[in-house]
Design an enzyme around this catalytic site. Structure first.
Site, PDB file in Angstrom:
ATOM      1  N   TYR A  16      11.256   3.214  10.908  1.00 40.66           N
ATOM      2  CA  TYR A  16       9.837   3.536  10.718  1.00 40.66           C
ATOM      3  C   TYR A  16       9.008   2.244  10.743  1.00 40.66           C
ATOM      4  O   TYR A  16       8.025   2.150  11.482  1.00 40.66           O
ATOM      5  CB  TYR A  16       9.621   4.291   9.401  1.00 40.66           C
ATOM      6  CG  TYR A  16       8.161   4.543   9.115  1.00 40.66           C
ATOM      7  CD1 TYR A  16       7.448   5.492   9.838  1.00 40.66           C
ATOM      8  CD2 TYR A  16       7.474   3.809   8.138  1.00 40.66           C
ATOM      9  CE1 TYR A  16       6.100   5.710   9.599  1.00 40.66           C
ATOM     10  CE2 TYR A  16       6.128   4.032   7.895  1.00 40.66           C
ATOM     11  CZ  TYR A  16       5.445   4.985   8.625  1.00 40.66           C
ATOM     12  OH  TYR A  16       4.099   5.194   8.390  1.00 40.66           O
ATOM     13  N   ALA A  31      -3.482  16.778  13.877  1.00 38.70           N
ATOM     14  CA  ALA A  31      -4.697  17.097  13.119  1.00 38.70           C
ATOM     15  C   ALA A  31      -4.517  18.271  12.168  1.00 38.70           C
ATOM     16  O   ALA A  31      -5.426  18.590  11.402  1.00 38.70           O
ATOM     17  CB  ALA A  31      -5.844  17.387  14.089  1.00 38.70           C
ATOM     18  N   GLY A  59      -2.385  16.696   6.511  1.00 37.17           N
ATOM     19  CA  GLY A  59      -2.419  15.303   6.050  1.00 37.17           C
ATOM     20  C   GLY A  59      -3.661  14.548   6.488  1.00 37.17           C
ATOM     21  O   GLY A  59      -4.780  15.055   6.431  1.00 37.17           O
ATOM     22  N   SER A  92       0.520   1.047   9.774  1.00 33.25           N
ATOM     23  CA  SER A  92       0.836   0.997   8.351  1.00 33.25           C
ATOM     24  C   SER A  92       1.106  -0.449   7.980  1.00 33.25           C
ATOM     25  O   SER A  92       1.527  -1.250   8.813  1.00 33.25           O
ATOM     26  CB  SER A  92       2.079   1.845   8.087  1.00 33.25           C
ATOM     27  OG  SER A  92       2.629   1.507   6.842  1.00 33.25           O
ATOM     28  N   GLY A 115      -4.589  13.494   9.444  1.00 34.67           N
ATOM     29  CA  GLY A 115      -5.237  14.009  10.662  1.00 34.67           C
ATOM     30  C   GLY A 115      -6.184  15.149  10.325  1.00 34.67           C
ATOM     31  O   GLY A 115      -7.292  15.245  10.870  1.00 34.67           O
TER      32      GLY A 115
END
Ligand SMILES: NC(=O)c1ccc[n+]([C@@H]2O[C@H](COP(=O)([O-])OP(=O)(O)OC[C@H]3O[C@@H](n4cnc5c(N)ncnc54)[C@H](OP(=O)(O)O)[C@@H]3O)[C@@H](O)[C@H]2O)c1
Ligand SMILES: *[C@@H]1O[C@H](CO)[C@@H](O)[C@H](O)[C@H]1NC(C)=O
Length: 324
Positions: free
Chosen positions: A203, A47, A50, A174, A52
């Site tokens: 990723y 958090a 970005g 994503s 978060g």
């Protein structure tokens, strides 16, 4: 004529580009509803910066209490100060959580059970991409470890509380999951890029695991929502060290695709706050939220893979006896 070519034409082009950009931003969607979140408790991993951070901001603005689950408490407290300077509403508490470390996850879970056993929503946002071979504290390949195994372990160790409170679970995946595989031969281990491949398969694969994980949670009756925030301007690319010519080369992508972190976080807020009727629209449990709308994932999620991934993940983080 001189005025036409030096002023009017460039001005016209700039205005045109601006309008296209605005149209793009409009199509990305926004959570406009105010939602009164006073008395509601959200846990947001990663958090401090970005997506978060912007998610936390959006929640606190609406009066929520947010636990900032971060691996660096100093950064978490700096984020809290920034948001406090902006809004009087809400409440924020920093707690230490390193998703790339089993001991840290266990410590965090213990702390939550002692201090906040009743929470409304767990937002699994933290994630990363790196260029080289790296491992977590427990020797798991870093993308799989941080992006999948960490949230898997965290969510499962909090499962009793999630069920008791009917809490919602949000998973930030994503669209990269669309070209990925779960390879059980190399699961949890590093594997080099396939020849000729430039993008980061590790990723992509970890984001596909997010999806399979969500499917299994959904099958277990958990109120789970998965999203892709879109390509966002965050610290995410910190390991990639872009050069000047990259910015030139990618300027059309930046202009037409790159969202601000606040814009991208709308997808996470949408998952956390809106009533998405997943059953009706997605009987096969493979929906994804992006552009603040529900879409069907382009891939078919096989039950064989999701069930095997659930078991193998539990084994990898040593919680097979603790899960249901
Ligand atoms: N940005 C994009 O274009 C994009 C697109 C699709 C999906 N996503 C997803 O969005 C999520 C958030 O990414 P972002 O763009 O906001 O990136 P970011 O700005 O780099 O933020 C990532 C957050 O995750 C935290 N984090 C990383 N490793 C951690 C660990 N081991 N334990 C606890 N926290 C950890 C970071 O903490 P530190 O600050 O301490 O490092 C940071 O708070 C990720 O899951 C990413 O995969 C992003
Ligand atoms: C990762 O995903 C992106 C987007 O779907 C795709 O363009 C890329 O080729 C994928 N990489 C690999 C190694 O599959």
């Amino acid at each position: 004529m001189v005025i036409l070519s030096t002023v009017l034409i460039p001005a016209g082009i700039a205005a045109g580009l601006y309008l296209i950009r605005k149209q793009r931003e409009y199509s990305w969607g926004w959570v406009h509803k105010q939602h009164d979140l006073r008395g509601k408790i959200f846990i947001v991993t990663g958090a401090n910066t970005g997506l978060g951070f912007e998610t936390t901001r959006g929640l606190v603005k609406r009066g929520a209490t947010v636990i900032l689950a971060c691996r660096n408490l100093r950064k978490a407290n700096e984020a809290i100060e920034k948001i406090k300077a902006e809004f009087k509403s809400g409440e924020m508490i920093a707690m230490e959580l390193d998703l790339a470390n089993f001991d840290s996850i266990r410590k965090f879970v213990k702390e939550i059970k002692e201090k906040v056993p009743k929470f409304d929503c767990l937002i699994n946002n933290a994630g990363l991409a790196v260029q080289d071979e790296q491992l977590t504290a427990d020797g798991i390949e870093l993308h799989t470890g941080t992006n999948h195994i960490g949230p898997f372990m965290l969510t499962n160790l909090l499962m009793d509380d999630i069920k008791r409170n009917n809490a919602r679970v949000v998973i930030v995946s994503s669209k990269m999951h669309e070209r990925a595989t779960v390879d059980f031969e190399t699961f949890g281990k590093y594997s080099p890029k396939p020849a000729g491949e430039r993008s980061n398969h590790l990723y992509n694969n970890s984001k596909l695991m997010n999806f399979y994980f969500a499917k299994e949670l959904y099958k277990r009756g958990i109120d789970v929502h998965v999203c892709c925030p879109g390509l966002c301007n965050t610290d995410f690319f910190r390991d990639y060290d872009p050069k000047f010519y990259h910015y030139v080369l990618f300027s059309p992508v930046i202009l037409f695709m790159l969202r601000s972190a606040e814009q991208g976080s709308q997808n996470i807020l949408f998952c956390a706050l809106e009533n998405v009727n997943t059953d009706d629209q997605n009987p096969d449990k493979s929906y994804i939220i992006y552009d603040c709308k529900q879409h069907k994932s382009k891939i078919d999620l096989s039950d064989d893979v999701s069930e095997k991934l659930w078991i193998e993940s539990a084994k990898l983080c040593g919680i097979i006896k603790e899960i249901h």
